[in-house]
Motif scaffolding. Structure first.
Motif, PDB file in Angstrom:
ATOM      1  N   PRO A 203      41.206  40.030  40.818  1.00 65.70           N
ATOM      2  CA  PRO A 203      40.280  38.923  41.079  1.00 65.70           C
ATOM      3  C   PRO A 203      39.055  39.019  40.164  1.00 65.70           C
ATOM      4  O   PRO A 203      38.727  40.081  39.632  1.00 65.70           O
ATOM      5  N   ARG A 204      38.395  37.924  39.994  1.00 70.35           N
ATOM      6  CA  ARG A 204      37.180  37.908  39.177  1.00 70.35           C
ATOM      7  C   ARG A 204      36.062  38.648  39.911  1.00 70.35           C
ATOM      8  O   ARG A 204      35.855  38.470  41.114  1.00 70.35           O
ATOM      9  N   LYS A 205      35.381  39.493  39.176  1.00 70.06           N
ATOM     10  CA  LYS A 205      34.242  40.235  39.717  1.00 70.06           C
ATOM     11  C   LYS A 205      33.021  39.985  38.833  1.00 70.06           C
ATOM     12  O   LYS A 205      33.103  40.070  37.593  1.00 70.06           O
ATOM     13  N   SER A 206      31.927  39.688  39.450  1.00 75.74           N
ATOM     14  CA  SER A 206      30.702  39.401  38.682  1.00 75.74           C
ATOM     15  C   SER A 206      29.525  40.218  39.221  1.00 75.74           C
ATOM     16  O   SER A 206      29.498  40.586  40.407  1.00 75.74           O
ATOM     17  N   ALA A 207      28.598  40.510  38.349  1.00 74.02           N
ATOM     18  CA  ALA A 207      27.397  41.257  38.727  1.00 74.02           C
ATOM     19  C   ALA A 207      26.349  41.066  37.630  1.00 74.02           C
ATOM     20  O   ALA A 207      26.671  40.676  36.500  1.00 74.02           O
ATOM     21  N   TYR A 208      25.085  41.334  37.954  1.00 71.43           N
ATOM     22  CA  TYR A 208      24.039  41.257  36.935  1.00 71.43           C
ATOM     23  C   TYR A 208      24.228  42.354  35.893  1.00 71.43           C
ATOM     24  O   TYR A 208      23.971  42.166  34.714  1.00 71.43           O
ATOM     25  N   ASN A 209      24.706  43.495  36.347  1.00 64.82           N
ATOM     26  CA  ASN A 209      24.968  44.605  35.440  1.00 64.82           C
ATOM     27  C   ASN A 209      26.391  44.468  34.892  1.00 64.82           C
ATOM     28  O   ASN A 209      27.358  44.530  35.642  1.00 64.82           O
ATOM     29  N   PRO A 210      26.576  44.277  33.588  1.00 67.03           N
ATOM     30  CA  PRO A 210      27.911  44.082  33.016  1.00 67.03           C
ATOM     31  C   PRO A 210      28.863  45.244  33.309  1.00 67.03           C
ATOM     32  O   PRO A 210      30.047  45.035  33.594  1.00 67.03           O
ATOM     33  N   GLU A 211      28.360  46.479  33.250  1.00 65.30           N
ATOM     34  CA  GLU A 211      29.227  47.638  33.479  1.00 65.30           C
ATOM     35  C   GLU A 211      29.711  47.688  34.928  1.00 65.30           C
ATOM     36  O   GLU A 211      30.862  48.050  35.202  1.00 65.30           O
ATOM     37  N   LYS A 212      28.837  47.291  35.863  1.00 66.07           N
ATOM     38  CA  LYS A 212      29.256  47.268  37.269  1.00 66.07           C
ATOM     39  C   LYS A 212      30.310  46.188  37.490  1.00 66.07           C
ATOM     40  O   LYS A 212      31.280  46.384  38.237  1.00 66.07           O
ATOM     41  N   ALA A 213      30.127  45.048  36.847  1.00 58.96           N
ATOM     42  CA  ALA A 213      31.118  43.978  36.987  1.00 58.96           C
ATOM     43  C   ALA A 213      32.473  44.432  36.446  1.00 58.96           C
ATOM     44  O   ALA A 213      33.522  44.173  37.057  1.00 58.96           O
ATOM     45  N   ARG A 214      32.453  45.141  35.320  1.00 58.95           N
ATOM     46  CA  ARG A 214      33.708  45.637  34.730  1.00 58.95           C
ATOM     47  C   ARG A 214      34.355  46.682  35.630  1.00 58.95           C
ATOM     48  O   ARG A 214      35.566  46.675  35.847  1.00 58.95           O
ATOM     49  N   GLN A 215      33.550  47.585  36.141  1.00 58.36           N
ATOM     50  CA  GLN A 215      34.072  48.638  37.021  1.00 58.36           C
ATOM     51  C   GLN A 215      34.663  48.033  38.299  1.00 58.36           C
ATOM     52  O   GLN A 215      35.733  48.441  38.753  1.00 58.36           O
ATOM     53  N   ASP A 216      33.982  47.061  38.881  1.00 55.99           N
ATOM     54  CA  ASP A 216      34.481  46.414  40.087  1.00 55.99           C
ATOM     55  C   ASP A 216      35.808  45.706  39.815  1.00 55.99           C
ATOM     56  O   ASP A 216      36.724  45.696  40.658  1.00 55.99           O
ATOM     57  N   ALA A 217      35.937  45.110  38.625  1.00 62.99           N
ATOM     58  CA  ALA A 217      37.170  44.401  38.272  1.00 62.99           C
ATOM     59  C   ALA A 217      38.336  45.379  38.136  1.00 62.99           C
ATOM     60  O   ALA A 217      39.454  45.099  38.592  1.00 62.99           O
ATOM     61  N   TYR A 218      38.087  46.539  37.527  1.00 58.10           N
ATOM     62  CA  TYR A 218      39.139  47.551  37.391  1.00 58.10           C
ATOM     63  C   TYR A 218      39.521  48.130  38.758  1.00 58.10           C
ATOM     64  O   TYR A 218      40.699  48.403  39.032  1.00 58.10           O
ATOM     65  N   ARG A 219      38.522  48.344  39.576  1.00 57.95           N
ATOM     66  CA  ARG A 219      38.803  48.890  40.911  1.00 57.95           C
ATOM     67  C   ARG A 219      39.655  47.907  41.724  1.00 57.95           C
ATOM     68  O   ARG A 219      40.607  48.309  42.402  1.00 57.95           O
ATOM     69  N   ALA A 220      39.339  46.623  41.649  1.00 57.38           N
ATOM     70  CA  ALA A 220      40.115  45.611  42.381  1.00 57.38           C
ATOM     71  C   ALA A 220      41.547  45.538  41.854  1.00 57.38           C
ATOM     72  O   ALA A 220      42.511  45.396  42.613  1.00 57.38           O
ATOM     73  N   LEU A 221      41.694  45.660  40.535  1.00 58.63           N
ATOM     74  CA  LEU A 221      43.030  45.624  39.939  1.00 58.63           C
ATOM     75  C   LEU A 221      43.837  46.860  40.333  1.00 58.63           C
ATOM     76  O   LEU A 221      45.051  46.773  40.600  1.00 58.63           O
ATOM     77  N   ALA A 222      43.176  48.021  40.402  1.00 57.48           N
ATOM     78  CA  ALA A 222      43.861  49.252  40.785  1.00 57.48           C
ATOM     79  C   ALA A 222      44.438  49.148  42.200  1.00 57.48           C
ATOM     80  O   ALA A 222      45.517  49.688  42.495  1.00 57.48           O
ATOM     81  N   GLU A 223      43.742  48.442  43.062  1.00 57.83           N
ATOM     82  CA  GLU A 223      44.236  48.272  44.437  1.00 57.83           C
ATOM     83  C   GLU A 223      45.498  47.408  44.477  1.00 57.83           C
ATOM     84  O   GLU A 223      46.351  47.554  45.347  1.00 57.83           O
ATOM     85  N   ILE A 224      45.622  46.513  43.527  1.00 61.99           N
ATOM     86  CA  ILE A 224      46.773  45.621  43.468  1.00 61.99           C
ATOM     87  C   ILE A 224      47.977  46.290  42.803  1.00 61.99           C
ATOM     88  O   ILE A 224      49.129  45.966  43.088  1.00 61.99           O
ATOM     89  N   TYR A 225      47.696  47.266  41.921  1.00 63.48           N
ATOM     90  CA  TYR A 225      48.740  47.875  41.101  1.00 63.48           C
ATOM     91  C   TYR A 225      49.890  48.438  41.949  1.00 63.48           C
ATOM     92  O   TYR A 225      51.065  48.211  41.639  1.00 63.48           O
ATOM     93  N   GLY A 226      49.567  49.182  42.986  1.00 64.11           N
ATOM     94  CA  GLY A 226      50.608  49.848  43.793  1.00 64.11           C
ATOM     95  C   GLY A 226      51.624  48.877  44.359  1.00 64.11           C
ATOM     96  O   GLY A 226      52.841  49.105  44.283  1.00 64.11           O
ATOM     97  N   GLY A 227      51.156  47.762  44.895  1.00 64.53           N
ATOM     98  CA  GLY A 227      52.068  46.774  45.458  1.00 64.53           C
ATOM     99  C   GLY A 227      52.933  46.125  44.396  1.00 64.53           C
ATOM    100  O   GLY A 227      54.128  45.859  44.615  1.00 64.53           O
TER     101      GLY A 227
END
Length: 363
Positions: A324-348
């Motif tokens: 899913p799309r993840k947004s934040a004022y801090n670009p690195e946090k937005a990127r990290q949140d996006a990877y974390r969300a994708l990692a949760e989807i990977y297993g399924g």
């Protein structure tokens, strides 16, 4: 006219007396016949199978599956007898399932169990065999009920059902044999798991369990080789997976989130991972595309992942998933949140792709 018999001649008196005597005997005979008819109608003799112990004498267990049914009408009696036949199969199959479940072993993934109820097995297979009914249904005036016998001649029914049972046995043995002869370690593990998955399908489970109740001796002979393979399958499947370690190639990642997700997904499927690519039996190559959708404030990330699992003989299966799309004022946090969300989807996604591959391998 004077009808006084005493005033009649002797001949007339004799004839008249004979007439009374004849009338008396005819009346007696009529009453006797009527009594016999009533008695006969009230207690018609029961057919042999309705006598005590008659069912097993007429329909011995080794030759027949026979059950008695009662009902207000002959049709209801037949339906109830058919229901008793179904219950007989249901009880036998339930016992077999319980026995298997009590003897299950861990194979490194999960416990083998039945995913098909005995009722489903009976309902799907009963129509494939010949059910007949006794030629002499019995109406009991005392109970005001009809009784009959529903029966299956085991040899006759086996002649009808054997092709279904043989197809299931042959399909499993084909899968098992292909795993035995496979040279690619990861592909061998896939084939063993496909054989295991096939045993849990209605096609195999229904045919095998129903056969064992329908004609135990014939089923034992037909499934002898299959049963030996089934006994060896858990250990062979486990060993094949343990001997097929996977190297994870994931050049683009954040804090190892995708790599960890891949390791966990492979572990769930029963495969170890290998840090040395040259010692691995397969490679899971993960590529990532980082999207930056426009947002009014801050930075947004949306990550798409593509993974391909390849064995020594080439690509085996692949899949894609999108976070899913993840947004934040801090670009690195937005990127990290996006990877974390994708990692949760990977297993399924990996699990679904893996199961789809097993389905492709199955007959």
């Amino acid at each position: 006219m004077n009808w006084n018999i005493k005033n009649r001649p002797l001949t007339v008196r004799y004839c008249f007396g004979q007439f009374h005597l004849l009338w008396f005997f005819m009346a007696l005979l009529t009453l006797s016949c009527a009594g016999n008819f009533v008695a006969s109608s009230a207690s018609a003799p029961a057919p042999p199978w309705a006598q005590t112990g008659g069912v097993r004498q007429i329909y011995p267990d080794e030759q027949y599956i026979a059950q008695r049914g009662n009902g207000e009408t002959r049709q209801k009696a037949e339906l109830n007898a058919l229901a008793e036949i179904a219950f007989y199969f249901n009880s036998g199959i339930t016992t077999a399932l319980s026995s298997r479940e009590s003897d299950t072993k861990k194979d490194g993934l999960n416990t083998y169990d039945s995913q098909i109820s005995s009722e489903t097995v009976v309902e799907s297979q009963m129509k494939l065999v010949a059910v007949r009914y006794a030629d002499e249904p019995f109406y009991n005036k005392a109970t005001k009920e009809w009784s009959t016998i529903a029966f299956i001649a085991r040899d006759e029914a086996w002649g009808i059902y054997e092709p279904t049972a043989k197809k299931a046995s042959d399909s499993f043995l084909k899968l098992f044999s292909s795993a035995e002869t496979e040279s690619d370690p990861f592909s061998r593990a896939l084939r063993y798991d496909a054989a295991r998955a096939y045993t849990r399908t209605p096609e195999f489970s229904s045919a095998r369990d129903f056969s064992m109740v329908l004609h135990p001796s014939k089923a034992d002979a037909l499934f002898a080789e299959t049963n030996r393979a089934l006994s060896a399958l858990p250990e062979k499947s486990y060993s094949a997976r343990q001997n097929a370690p996977v190297y994870i190639d994931c050049p683009m990642d954040v804090d190892g989130l995708l790599r960890s997700a891949a390791v966990n997904a492979l572990k769930t499927a029963g495969f170890p991972t290998e840090t040395n690519r040259n010692r691995a039996a397969a490679v899971c190559a993960i590529s990532v595309e980082e999207g930056k959708p426009a947002v009014s404030e801050g930075t947004a990330y949306k990550i798409t992942l593509t993974a391909q699992v390849s064995g020594q003989t080439g690509a085996l299966f692949s899949f894609s998933c999108e976070g899913p799309r993840k947004s934040a004022y801090n670009p690195e946090k937005a990127r990290q949140d996006a990877y974390r969300a994708l990692a949760e989807i990977y297993g399924g996604s990996f699990s679904q792709a893996f199961n789809n591959k097993l389905t492709e391998v199955r007959p």
